[in-house]
Design a protein around this motif. Structure first.
Motif, PDB file in Angstrom:
ATOM      1  N   ALA A 163      -7.674   3.244  -5.571  1.00 57.35           N
ATOM      2  CA  ALA A 163      -8.625   4.060  -6.326  1.00 57.35           C
ATOM      3  C   ALA A 163      -8.877   5.386  -5.617  1.00 57.35           C
ATOM      4  O   ALA A 163      -8.946   6.452  -6.258  1.00 57.35           O
ATOM      5  N   PHE A 164      -8.997   5.327  -4.293  1.00 53.66           N
ATOM      6  CA  PHE A 164      -9.160   6.571  -3.538  1.00 53.66           C
ATOM      7  C   PHE A 164      -7.916   7.441  -3.666  1.00 53.66           C
ATOM      8  O   PHE A 164      -8.018   8.673  -3.806  1.00 53.66           O
ATOM      9  N   ALA A 165      -6.740   6.821  -3.638  1.00 53.98           N
ATOM     10  CA  ALA A 165      -5.487   7.579  -3.757  1.00 53.98           C
ATOM     11  C   ALA A 165      -5.431   8.354  -5.064  1.00 53.98           C
ATOM     12  O   ALA A 165      -4.928   9.483  -5.110  1.00 53.98           O
ATOM     13  N   VAL A 166      -5.937   7.762  -6.135  1.00 52.91           N
ATOM     14  CA  VAL A 166      -5.961   8.453  -7.424  1.00 52.91           C
ATOM     15  C   VAL A 166      -6.751   9.756  -7.319  1.00 52.91           C
ATOM     16  O   VAL A 166      -6.292  10.820  -7.756  1.00 52.91           O
ATOM     17  N   ILE A 167      -7.919   9.687  -6.742  1.00 50.57           N
ATOM     18  CA  ILE A 167      -8.790  10.866  -6.667  1.00 50.57           C
ATOM     19  C   ILE A 167      -8.263  11.879  -5.653  1.00 50.57           C
ATOM     20  O   ILE A 167      -8.289  13.088  -5.899  1.00 50.57           O
ATOM     21  N   LYS A 221       0.830  -1.204   0.000  1.00 48.65           N
ATOM     22  CA  LYS A 221       0.000   0.000   0.000  1.00 48.65           C
ATOM     23  C   LYS A 221       0.868   1.260   0.000  1.00 48.65           C
ATOM     24  O   LYS A 221       0.600   2.221  -0.739  1.00 48.65           O
ATOM     25  N   ASN A 222       1.926   1.259   0.794  1.00 45.48           N
ATOM     26  CA  ASN A 222       2.747   2.459   0.912  1.00 45.48           C
ATOM     27  C   ASN A 222       3.561   2.749  -0.338  1.00 45.48           C
ATOM     28  O   ASN A 222       3.658   3.906  -0.765  1.00 45.48           O
ATOM     29  N   ILE A 223       4.144   1.729  -0.937  1.00 43.35           N
ATOM     30  CA  ILE A 223       4.902   2.011  -2.155  1.00 43.35           C
ATOM     31  C   ILE A 223       3.969   2.301  -3.322  1.00 43.35           C
ATOM     32  O   ILE A 223       4.264   3.136  -4.190  1.00 43.35           O
ATOM     33  N   GLY A 224       2.790   1.664  -3.324  1.00 44.17           N
ATOM     34  CA  GLY A 224       1.823   1.934  -4.369  1.00 44.17           C
ATOM     35  C   GLY A 224       1.274   3.347  -4.310  1.00 44.17           C
ATOM     36  O   GLY A 224       1.157   4.036  -5.326  1.00 44.17           O
ATOM     37  N   LEU A 225       0.927   3.800  -3.114  1.00 40.80           N
ATOM     38  CA  LEU A 225       0.369   5.146  -2.987  1.00 40.80           C
ATOM     39  C   LEU A 225       1.392   6.206  -3.363  1.00 40.80           C
ATOM     40  O   LEU A 225       1.037   7.263  -3.922  1.00 40.80           O
ATOM     41  N   PHE A 226       2.663   5.947  -3.075  1.00 36.87           N
ATOM     42  CA  PHE A 226       3.698   6.918  -3.429  1.00 36.87           C
ATOM     43  C   PHE A 226       3.798   7.065  -4.944  1.00 36.87           C
ATOM     44  O   PHE A 226       3.866   8.176  -5.476  1.00 36.87           O
ATOM     45  N   ALA A 227       3.767   5.931  -5.644  1.00 32.73           N
ATOM     46  CA  ALA A 227       3.844   5.975  -7.102  1.00 32.73           C
ATOM     47  C   ALA A 227       2.604   6.639  -7.700  1.00 32.73           C
ATOM     48  O   ALA A 227       2.706   7.428  -8.651  1.00 32.73           O
TER      49      ALA A 227
END
Length: 404
Positions: free
Chosen positions: A122-126, A50-56
């Motif tokens: 998906a939330f991170a994108v928005i 989750k953490n590395i994904g949200l950063f990217a």
């Protein structure tokens, strides 16, 4: 000769931005280690993913649209190259994008151990494309709030983001937690809170020290310059105050927890350090070092009270204490600024805090609800029981600890 001096100053300020941005980027490692240490071992691989994904995601979506929405008016792929007045535009973008990732990292810990991974993404994108950049455009971007009023007219002041970054992340987190609900077994049938211990406190402690280090970039870089005597002095003072506030937060949380619980609670102490850092972030440029330590100390006490109150009274299950550290103490940080900065008013800080919280909370709530209806927000009871490492990532972080 004058042109050479200006070019040297330009190069120094650009380089300073990049180095400070790299320190803030290192905070992503701190959040990863902190959260991985405070969740159960069966959920560790997922929290790291989750953490590395949200950063990217943050880096990509802020590049595509968020940065220009925040500072340029909202054109897709408008470009970030070019020369600014005193530093490269690209260095400014890099420094800003790691702030976006920091805000999103706050959400990660609060919803840990029971949220679907790709719902979170998906939330991170928005959040990183629209919710945070729009709020940032009203504050650091200097734009009007939906054309109604300008926070600058109220004298709102947030030097490095106690409200703009930290309280915003907490507002998004609390909206998600309210919809998500608590973890299984967190509260008994009578509503009493039951402790769910983290798997790796040495890792959580390492994460806290990494965040402490990264915070020097967070606050120090927000001076926005280094290539003059005045700016160098300002950066040095911000570093000193940031460190003093963190130390004050640790001492206060440690002593307060000892007096209240009868034990030196490590997790409260770690959150005390972070609370001190959050508290000073809104105004590290004006206090004396002693005043900064006191501001951090108040944050350290507040975070212990808030974590217990949210857990036991409001039944809000936040595995890492992110809402208290970044939200409740973020508000304290905003309100502390007028205590050492005569040009800032309490009324202006309150208007700014309400604007940030209301927008981010309502917008996030609507997004979470839409995601819940469209793709689901929570893993199944069986998946939560066995751990989201297996259901979401297909692997275990500590496979040798598992008995088959």
């Amino acid at each position: 000769m004058e042109n050479q001096i200006l070019e040297l100053q330009y190069a120094m300020d650009t380089f300073y931005f990049l180095v400070m941005g790299a320190l803030v980027m290192w905070m992503a490692a701190g959040f990863s280690m902190l959260e991985a240490g405070l969740v159960r071992s069966k959920n560790t691989a997922e929290i790291l993913t989750k953490n590395i994904g949200l950063f990217a995601i943050a880096c990509t979506m802020y590049m595509v649209y968020g940065y220009d929405l925040m500072y340029g008016g909202g054109a897709f792929l408008s470009g970030i190259s070019g020369q600014g007045e005193t530093y490269s535009n690209a260095s400014d973008f890099y420094f800003q994008v790691v702030f976006v990732a920091t805000a999103m990292s706050i959400v990660s810990g609060a919803v840990a151990e029971r949220m679907k991974l790709f719902t979170f993404f998906a939330f991170a994108v928005i959040f990183t494309t629209i919710i945070y950049p729009l709020e940032g455009s009203w504050t650091w971007g200097g734009n009007d709030v939906f054309g109604l009023y300008n926070l600058g007219d109220f004298g709102f002041y947030d030097f490095a983001g106690s409200g703009i970054v930290h309280m915003a992340g907490a507002a998004a987190a609390i909206a998600g937690v309210l919809i998500l609900g608590p973890r299984k077994g967190k509260y008994d049938k009578d509503g009493n809170s039951k402790p769910i211990l983290g798997a790796n406190l040495p890792l959580a402690t390492l994460g806290t020290f990494i965040l402490w280090l990264g915070w020097f970039g967070f606050n120090g870089g927000s001076v926005l310059a280094m290539a003059s005597k005045e700016s160098a002095d300002a950066v040095a003072m911000v570093f000193v105050n940031t460190n003093a506030a963190a130390a004050g937060g640790v001492i206060a949380a440690l002593v307060f927890a000892k007096l209240w619980f009868g034990k030196a609670d490590l997790t409260m102490t770690l959150n005390g350090a972070l609370a001190g850092l959050v508290a000073i972030t809104a105004g590290p440029d004006t206090p004396s070092a002693f005043a900064a330590a006191l501001i951090g100390a108040v944050g350290g006490v507040i975070v212990v009270l808030s974590i217990v109150w949210l857990d036991r009274k409001l039944k809000i299950d936040d595995p890492v204490g992110a809402i208290s550290v970044h939200g409740v103490v973020g508000l304290w940080g905003l309100l502390a600024v007028p205590l050492t900065n005569a040009d800032v008013s309490f009324s202006g800080q309150i208007v700014g805090a309400l604007t940030i919280f209301v927008w981010v909370f309502i917008a996030s709530m609507l997004v979470w609800l839409a995601l819940k209806a469209l793709i689901g927000i929570r893993v199944s009871d069986d998946e939560e029981e066995s751990g989201v490492d297996i259901s979401e990532c297909g692997m275990e972080a500590y496979p040798e600890f598992v008995t088959k």
